[in-house]
Design an enzyme around this catalytic site. Structure first.
Site, PDB file in Angstrom:
ATOM      1  N   ILE A  26      37.578  33.106  39.261  1.00 41.06           N
ATOM      2  CA  ILE A  26      37.482  32.293  38.039  1.00 41.06           C
ATOM      3  C   ILE A  26      36.787  33.067  36.931  1.00 41.06           C
ATOM      4  O   ILE A  26      37.170  32.978  35.760  1.00 41.06           O
ATOM      5  CB  ILE A  26      36.715  30.975  38.353  1.00 41.06           C
ATOM      6  CG1 ILE A  26      37.565  30.073  39.246  1.00 41.06           C
ATOM      7  CG2 ILE A  26      36.332  30.251  37.057  1.00 41.06           C
ATOM      8  CD1 ILE A  26      36.849  28.820  39.725  1.00 41.06           C
ATOM      9  N   ASP A  71      23.650  43.316  40.961  1.00 41.38           N
ATOM     10  CA  ASP A  71      23.577  42.127  41.805  1.00 41.38           C
ATOM     11  C   ASP A  71      22.708  41.119  41.052  1.00 41.38           C
ATOM     12  O   ASP A  71      21.571  41.448  40.682  1.00 41.38           O
ATOM     13  CB  ASP A  71      22.931  42.522  43.152  1.00 41.38           C
ATOM     14  CG  ASP A  71      22.938  41.386  44.166  1.00 41.38           C
ATOM     15  OD1 ASP A  71      22.772  40.219  43.769  1.00 41.38           O
ATOM     16  OD2 ASP A  71      23.100  41.681  45.365  1.00 41.38           O
ATOM     17  N   SER A 148      29.576  25.490  37.733  1.00 36.71           N
ATOM     18  CA  SER A 148      29.096  24.536  38.736  1.00 36.71           C
ATOM     19  C   SER A 148      30.244  24.182  39.684  1.00 36.71           C
ATOM     20  O   SER A 148      31.223  24.924  39.796  1.00 36.71           O
ATOM     21  CB  SER A 148      28.549  23.294  38.014  1.00 36.71           C
ATOM     22  OG  SER A 148      27.964  22.417  38.930  1.00 36.71           O
ATOM     23  N   LYS A 166      24.227  24.524  43.553  1.00 39.01           N
ATOM     24  CA  LYS A 166      24.945  24.116  42.336  1.00 39.01           C
ATOM     25  C   LYS A 166      24.236  22.966  41.623  1.00 39.01           C
ATOM     26  O   LYS A 166      24.249  22.890  40.391  1.00 39.01           O
ATOM     27  CB  LYS A 166      26.392  23.739  42.670  1.00 39.01           C
ATOM     28  CG  LYS A 166      27.266  24.914  43.127  1.00 39.01           C
ATOM     29  CD  LYS A 166      27.460  25.970  42.050  1.00 39.01           C
ATOM     30  CE  LYS A 166      28.570  26.956  42.423  1.00 39.01           C
ATOM     31  NZ  LYS A 166      28.699  28.044  41.440  1.00 39.01           N
ATOM     32  N   ILE A 195      41.011  25.975  42.351  1.00 41.56           N
ATOM     33  CA  ILE A 195      41.729  26.835  41.398  1.00 41.56           C
ATOM     34  C   ILE A 195      42.530  27.866  42.200  1.00 41.56           C
ATOM     35  O   ILE A 195      42.009  28.490  43.130  1.00 41.56           O
ATOM     36  CB  ILE A 195      40.722  27.542  40.453  1.00 41.56           C
ATOM     37  CG1 ILE A 195      39.877  26.502  39.674  1.00 41.56           C
ATOM     38  CG2 ILE A 195      41.459  28.489  39.494  1.00 41.56           C
ATOM     39  CD1 ILE A 195      40.644  25.569  38.763  1.00 41.56           C
TER      40      ILE A 195
HETATM   41  C1  HXC Z   1      26.946  31.133  58.545  1.00 42.24           C
HETATM   42  C2  HXC Z   1      26.595  33.002  57.240  1.00 42.24           C
HETATM   43  C3  HXC Z   1      27.992  33.139  57.003  1.00 42.24           C
HETATM   44  C4  HXC Z   1      28.860  32.178  57.607  1.00 42.24           C
HETATM   45  C5  HXC Z   1      26.944  34.741  55.955  1.00 42.24           C
HETATM   46  N1  HXC Z   1      26.008  34.021  56.564  1.00 42.24           N
HETATM   47  N2  HXC Z   1      28.174  34.225  56.181  1.00 42.24           N
HETATM   48  N3  HXC Z   1      26.079  32.013  57.990  1.00 42.24           N
HETATM   49  N4  HXC Z   1      28.288  31.191  58.354  1.00 42.24           N
HETATM   50  N5  HXC Z   1      30.171  32.229  57.434  1.00 42.24           N
HETATM   51  C6  HXC Z   1      24.582  34.299  56.604  1.00 42.24           C
HETATM   52  C7  HXC Z   1      24.322  35.600  57.333  1.00 42.24           C
HETATM   53  O1  HXC Z   1      24.326  35.425  58.720  1.00 42.24           O
HETATM   54  C8  HXC Z   1      22.946  35.988  56.802  1.00 42.24           C
HETATM   55  O2  HXC Z   1      21.900  35.280  57.440  1.00 42.24           O
HETATM   56  C9  HXC Z   1      23.005  35.495  55.367  1.00 42.24           C
HETATM   57  O3  HXC Z   1      24.057  34.507  55.299  1.00 42.24           O
HETATM   58  C10 HXC Z   1      23.312  36.600  54.388  1.00 42.24           C
HETATM   59  O4  HXC Z   1      24.541  37.197  54.774  1.00 42.24           O
HETATM   60  P1  HXC Z   1      24.996  38.624  54.187  1.00 42.24           P
HETATM   61  O5  HXC Z   1      26.393  38.851  54.620  1.00 42.24           O
HETATM   62  O6  HXC Z   1      23.958  39.649  54.518  1.00 42.24           O
HETATM   63  O7  HXC Z   1      24.874  38.361  52.620  1.00 42.24           O
HETATM   64  P2  HXC Z   1      25.589  39.061  51.434  1.00 42.24           P
HETATM   65  O8  HXC Z   1      26.196  40.374  51.833  1.00 42.24           O
HETATM   66  O9  HXC Z   1      24.668  39.031  50.297  1.00 42.24           O
HETATM   67  O10 HXC Z   1      26.867  38.091  51.145  1.00 42.24           O
HETATM   68  C11 HXC Z   1      26.728  36.854  50.510  1.00 42.24           C
HETATM   69  C12 HXC Z   1      27.662  35.781  51.056  1.00 42.24           C
HETATM   70  C13 HXC Z   1      29.099  36.306  51.144  1.00 42.24           C
HETATM   71  C14 HXC Z   1      27.548  34.538  50.226  1.00 42.24           C
HETATM   72  C15 HXC Z   1      27.173  35.458  52.486  1.00 42.24           C
HETATM   73  O11 HXC Z   1      29.910  35.315  51.730  1.00 42.24           O
HETATM   74  C16 HXC Z   1      29.604  36.731  49.810  1.00 42.24           C
HETATM   75  O12 HXC Z   1      29.346  37.856  49.393  1.00 42.24           O
HETATM   76  N6  HXC Z   1      30.315  35.901  49.059  1.00 42.24           N
HETATM   77  C17 HXC Z   1      30.758  36.262  47.689  1.00 42.24           C
HETATM   78  C18 HXC Z   1      32.066  35.734  47.348  1.00 42.24           C
HETATM   79  C19 HXC Z   1      32.158  34.229  47.428  1.00 42.24           C
HETATM   80  O13 HXC Z   1      31.651  33.608  48.343  1.00 42.24           O
HETATM   81  N7  HXC Z   1      32.859  33.643  46.468  1.00 42.24           N
HETATM   82  C20 HXC Z   1      33.185  32.222  46.502  1.00 42.24           C
HETATM   83  C21 HXC Z   1      32.363  31.475  45.594  1.00 42.24           C
HETATM   84  S1  HXC Z   1      33.103  29.871  45.352  1.00 42.24           S
HETATM   85  P3  HXC Z   1      21.041  35.922  58.669  1.00 42.24           P
HETATM   86  O14 HXC Z   1      20.096  34.829  59.054  1.00 42.24           O
HETATM   87  O15 HXC Z   1      22.028  36.257  59.741  1.00 42.24           O
HETATM   88  O16 HXC Z   1      20.362  37.132  58.088  1.00 42.24           O
HETATM   89  C22 HXC Z   1      31.917  28.799  45.089  1.00 42.24           C
HETATM   90  C23 HXC Z   1      32.297  27.379  44.748  1.00 42.24           C
HETATM   91  C24 HXC Z   1      33.466  26.839  45.451  1.00 42.24           C
HETATM   92  O17 HXC Z   1      30.807  29.100  45.158  1.00 42.24           O
HETATM   93  C25 HXC Z   1      33.742  25.399  45.038  1.00 42.24           C
HETATM   94  C26 HXC Z   1      35.189  25.062  45.117  1.00 42.24           C
HETATM   95  C27 HXC Z   1      35.559  23.635  44.802  1.00 42.24           C
END
Ligand code: HXC
Length: 277
Positions: A26, A71, A148, A166, A195
């Site tokens: 987005i 970041d 949000s 959020k 989206i």
């Molecule tokens: C449980 C999880 C997990 C999962 C990660 N963690 N994925 N726990 N289930 N599927 C935990 C890990 O075990 C770790 O905890 C902690 O989260 C940090 O994980 P990392 O991988 O080290 O973090 P990082 O590399 O910073 O990655 C961040 C992230 C990742 C959020 C976890 O998914 C990411 O990079 N996402 C970015 C892209 C994204 O998500 N975009 C969508 C946004 S949409 P421990 O305890 O093990 O250390 C949105 C709104 C949607 O936000 C609304 C739609 C209507």
């Protein structure tokens, strides 16, 4: 119909948009809309390759583009990104706080670090960008747009971390609207629904199924990044001059239908809880 049938291509000539998490989804979609309306664009994100590919696309739409690897959890890196943007384009006019993280997890399976990670990206990251952009926004009398989601005002199961983050983003938005109105800075949030083609819907849709989401949308379809970007453009333009402190839903009505279809669909596919509930 294209948004260009309604909004003038030169609307944002000589104006600058700064987008966190602007390398994809987005956020990139919003940058694409502003690029076509003549803005200079700065995008920051964690992944250089995504930023480069986004920059090539935005340049091909006619924009001057500045990319900075940062970041949003790292204040110094975000401040540096704003510095690089100012050097290239002068004070920023619109800041989109869009970087976000999401995954589906039962609250009892979520580690403290998992919860903190999403809150840090979404909420702390939004504060960092607002705070680091403040002096430039004060000069330009610009605006902040926070991204949000429905999770901010409807509890979604397995999204405790996202809902808390959020809701915090929306509260931050209202607080800054209250405090920074005196400087002419407007603050609003936009809550997109499902989206097409975004990382968020890939993550949520692959667990719950796409049809579950479609069934939750009165307008019966996913939205497009252009539809979100066009509303952000209106809020950032002079048409939005008297709008501040607002949460604008761009969700086809999804927020009206609650979260139970999602909750049931995901409960059916998650591994059973340890005590079989
Ligand atoms: C449980 C999880 C997990 C999962 C990660 N963690 N994925 N726990 N289930 N599927 C935990 C890990 O075990 C770790 O905890 C902690 O989260 C940090 O994980 P990392 O991988 O080290 O973090 P990082 O590399 O910073 O990655 C961040 C992230 C990742 C959020 C976890 O998914 C990411 O990079 N996402 C970015 C892209 C994204 O998500 N975009 C969508 C946004 S949409 P421990 O305890 O093990 O250390 C949105 C709104 C949607 O936000 C609304 C739609 C209507």
């Amino acid at each position: 119909m294209s948004f260009l049938d309604v909004l003038k291509p030169g609307l944002f000539t000589d104006r600058t948009l700064f987008v966190t998490g602007g390398g994809s989804g987005i956020n990139l979609g919003i940058a694409r809309v502003f690029a076509q309306l003549g803005a200079n664009i700065t995008i920051c994100g964690r992944t250089e390759a995504k930023l480069s590919s986004a920059a090539a696309e935005l340049s091909s739409l006619g924009a001057q583009v500045c990319t900075v690897v940062a970041d949003v959890r790292d204040y110094a890196a975000v401040a540096e990104a704003f510095g690089a943007s100012e050097q290239r384009f002068g004070p920023v006019d619109t800041v989109v706080c869009g970087a976000a993280g999401n995954f589906v997890a039962r609250a009892e399976d979520l580690s403290a670090n998992g919860f903190k990670t999403v809150v840090d990206i979404d909420l702390l990251g939004s504060f960092n960008a607002s705070r680091a952009g403040f002096s430039q926004l004060r000069q330009s009398k610009g605006c902040l747009i926070f991204i949000s989601a429905a999770q901010a005002y409807v509890p979604f199961a397995y999204q405790a971390h996202v809902g808390a983050a959020k809701a915090g983003v929306d509260a931050l938005m209202r607080n800054l609207a209250l405090e920074w109105g005196v400087y002419g800075i407007r603050c609003n949030s936009v809550a997109p629904g499902p989206i097409e083609g975004t990382e968020g819907m890939k993550r949520l849709g692959e667990v719950s199924g796409r049809d579950t989401w479609t069934s939750m949308i009165p307008l019966g379809r996913y939205g497009t990044t252009d539809e979100v970007g066009a509303i952000v453009a209106v809020l950032a333009s002079r048409l939005g001059a008297y709008v501040t402190g607002a949460q604008v839903l761009v969700d086809g009505g999804q927020g009206l239908t609650g979260s139970s279809a999602f909750n049931q669909a995901v409960a059916a596919v998650l591994p059973p809880t340890t005590d079989g509930v």
